[in-house]
Design a protein around this motif. Structure first.
Motif, PDB file in Angstrom:
ATOM      1  N   ASN A 364       0.812  -1.229   0.000  1.00  0.00           N
ATOM      2  CA  ASN A 364       0.000   0.000   0.000  1.00  0.00           C
ATOM      3  C   ASN A 364       0.840   1.271   0.000  1.00  0.00           C
ATOM      4  O   ASN A 364       0.365   2.330  -0.403  1.00  0.00           O
ATOM      5  N   SER A 386       3.135  -0.924  -6.135  1.00  0.00           N
ATOM      6  CA  SER A 386       2.388  -2.112  -5.738  1.00  0.00           C
ATOM      7  C   SER A 386       3.268  -3.369  -5.704  1.00  0.00           C
ATOM      8  O   SER A 386       2.994  -4.345  -6.388  1.00  0.00           O
TER       9      SER A 386
ATOM     10  N   TYR B  52     -10.003  -1.191  -3.528  1.00  0.00           N
ATOM     11  CA  TYR B  52      -8.617  -1.642  -3.370  1.00  0.00           C
ATOM     12  C   TYR B  52      -8.596  -3.043  -2.764  1.00  0.00           C
ATOM     13  O   TYR B  52      -7.891  -3.938  -3.207  1.00  0.00           O
TER      14      TYR B  52
END
Lengths: 401, 125
Positions: A364, A386, B52
């Protein structure tokens, strides 16, 4: 010198060398630029964008990004034995051969389906890929990526099974497990015709497997029941036996939000450190007797339990929603020695070849953080999109990686 | 004064189950429950978090593009062809499927989050 120019001149000199090659074999050392060592390189999967980052573990920097590798969720990689090429296994069934020297894709094939992992053979000539759909294992020539063998994994139940825990083993063999039908298959490529040995009823839902660093024991973790399945590759005729049966002692399991992984070095000395499923514990197993010696309470559901190359430390990361934590355990006395919180989404760790540092993906934050394994200080932070799996070229020379 | 303004904002944008976690009163919860079911009132930030999560955390088993992995494909066509609707999906997400690798998300997600994900699964991607 600017990096791009450097690369061009290197390629030019490489071409020159191959023209003059024959008559000057060994008599002249190659130009220094041509050496381009890869022993301290590695790749980091940039999960969301189909890219890998090329990194250097000595200078701790990102050297380049290589694009066009397709869907890389859950991607993993193995290396050619000359440590020049990385074979990256992507989710979309893509197998990509990445050249670490020219920093580009050497070739890429998209086999049908949905791959999950792969392995390279003992002699470095074959690359095997395991698949979820359609289940099975496909084997390719490592040089050309031409198909060599397509092995559908139709289990005892007559159904195509998802295949997991694919590793290479000494004797030019591959070993993998069938998730749906609970089997372990051993494929022997040492003769002209590959030979498949099937072990059935090894336990419910093997979800991943590891092979000990000496290549002797193949151990599959079971999801559908408490326990592990063990195959002694020195004595494959003895079959598969169950170890740590019922380690949960009948207690209700906690939810598992991410499948644990067994790949990696979870063997330290004569102990194996293994994530429990549905329990916040790391199981410690004696590798002589394959019985439990201890269980270590950890922060949450462990995902990767990895030992440092010297076997002295065990690093553990965790499943959602506790994936910002990292714990370090002393392999000798099983005590916790460090608790780190690098950031949300700690997905993977990789030790440098001799273990002075460990690289950690923090998804994150779009960061890879590098920690000193002695004092746990942060040595570097690399910005990588990522990030998930981290793979260093030293894996090229380790059985099972 | 300030306090009631905040509740007002939450009344329109928040949701019952989330609000329990935020420690607000039961009366408020009951008052807002019908409005919440009708249309998603999750704030943008929460929607982004869930998007997400769907991609990465559900994706770790179902594939990042939800085309399938250890768990089956969660693409709208596949789900509708199996006759799924928001209710059936919400149930599975909340309680998981015992005996399989699909875990129950009830312990970590509020009902409103779950319904929002179920709606997303049927609509997009």
């Amino acid at each position: 010198m600017n990096r791009r120019i450097f690369l061009k001149s290197t390629l030019a000199s490489a071409a020159l060398l191959s023209v003059q090659g024959c008559n000057s074999l060994a008599s002249q050392p190659a130009k220094q630029e041509y050496w381009m060592p890869t022993g301290d390189l590695g790749i980091v999967i940039e999960r969301a964008d189909g890219k890998v980052a090329l990194v250097n573990t000595s200078s701790r920097e990102k050297l380049a990004e290589i694009e066009g590798l397709g869907d890389l969720s859950h991607a993993s990689a193995v290396f050619s034995r000359n440590e020049r090429f990385a074979y990256v296994f992507g989710r979309d069934g893509g197998l990509t051969k990445v050249d670490l020297i020219t920093r580009s894709i050497d070739r890429r094939v998209v086999q049908s389906g949905n791959s999950i992992g792969g392995a390279i053979s003992q002699d470095g000539k074959l690359v095997a890929v395991s698949n979820y759909t359609p289940g099975g294992v496909q084997v390719f020539d490592s040089e050309t990526l031409a198909p060599v063998l397509d092995l559908p994994a139709v289990g005892k139940d007559g159904q195509a099974s998802k295949t997991v825990g694919l590793v290479d083993a000494p004797g030019q063999r591959f070993v993998f497990s069938l998730f749906d039908s609970g089997e372990i298959w051993l494929v022997d490529f040492s003769a002209a015709e590959p030979k498949v040995t099937r072990y059935q009823d090894i336990g419910k839902q093997p979800y991943d497997a590891l092979i000990t660093p000496d290549g002797r024991y193949y151990i599959a973790g079971l999801f559908g029941e408490d326990g592990l399945a063990l195959l002694d590759l020195w004595h494959p005729e003895k079959g598969v036996r169950r170890i740590l049966p019922g380690y949960g002692r009948g207690q209700q399991r906690l939810p598992v939000y991410k499948m644990p992984h067994l790949e990696g070095w979870a063997i330290a000395g004569n102990k194996a450190f293994i994530p429990a499923v549905g329990r916040h514990e790391v199981l410690v197993v004696d590798t002589n007797t394959w019985t439990e010696i201890d269980r270590i309470k950890v922060h949450s559901q462990p995902v990767f339990v990895m030992s440092s190359p010297d076997g002295r430390q065990i690093w553990v990361n965790f499943a959602f929603p506790e994936n910002k934590h990292l714990q370090v355990i002393d392999s000798d006395n099983h005590r916790h020695i460090q608790h780190l919180e690098p950031g949300e989404g700690v997905l993977h760790m990789e030790f440098t070849p001799r273990g002075e540092a460990v690289w950690v993906s923090v998804r994150n934050n779009n960061e890879v953080q590098v920690f000193d394994t002695q004092d746990f200080s942060k040595l570097a932070t690399l910005s990588i999109d990522s990030p998930s799996g981290i793979f260093f070229t030293a894996r090229a020379h380790r059985i099972g990686l | 004064m300030k306090r009631s303004l905040i509740s007002q904002v939450r009344f329109t944008r928040g949701c019952p189950a989330r609000r329990i976690k935020q420690g607000l009163g039961l009366a408020l919860l009951l008052a807002s429950s019908t409005a919440c079911m009708a249309e998603s009132s999750l704030d943008v930030k929460r929607q982004q978090e869930l998007t997400y999560m769907l991609k990465h955390d559900c994706g770790s088993c179902h594939g990042m593009t939800l085309k399938g992995g250890l768990g089956p494909s969660l693409l709208p066509n596949t789900l509708s062809s199996k006759g799924h609707n928001i209710e059936s999906l919400s149930l599975i997400i909340r309680y998981g499927k015992p005996g399989t690798a699909m875990p129950p998300w009830g312990p970590v997600l509020a009902e409103e989050d779950i319904r929002w994900i179920a709606t997303q699964l049927l609509e997009t991607n």
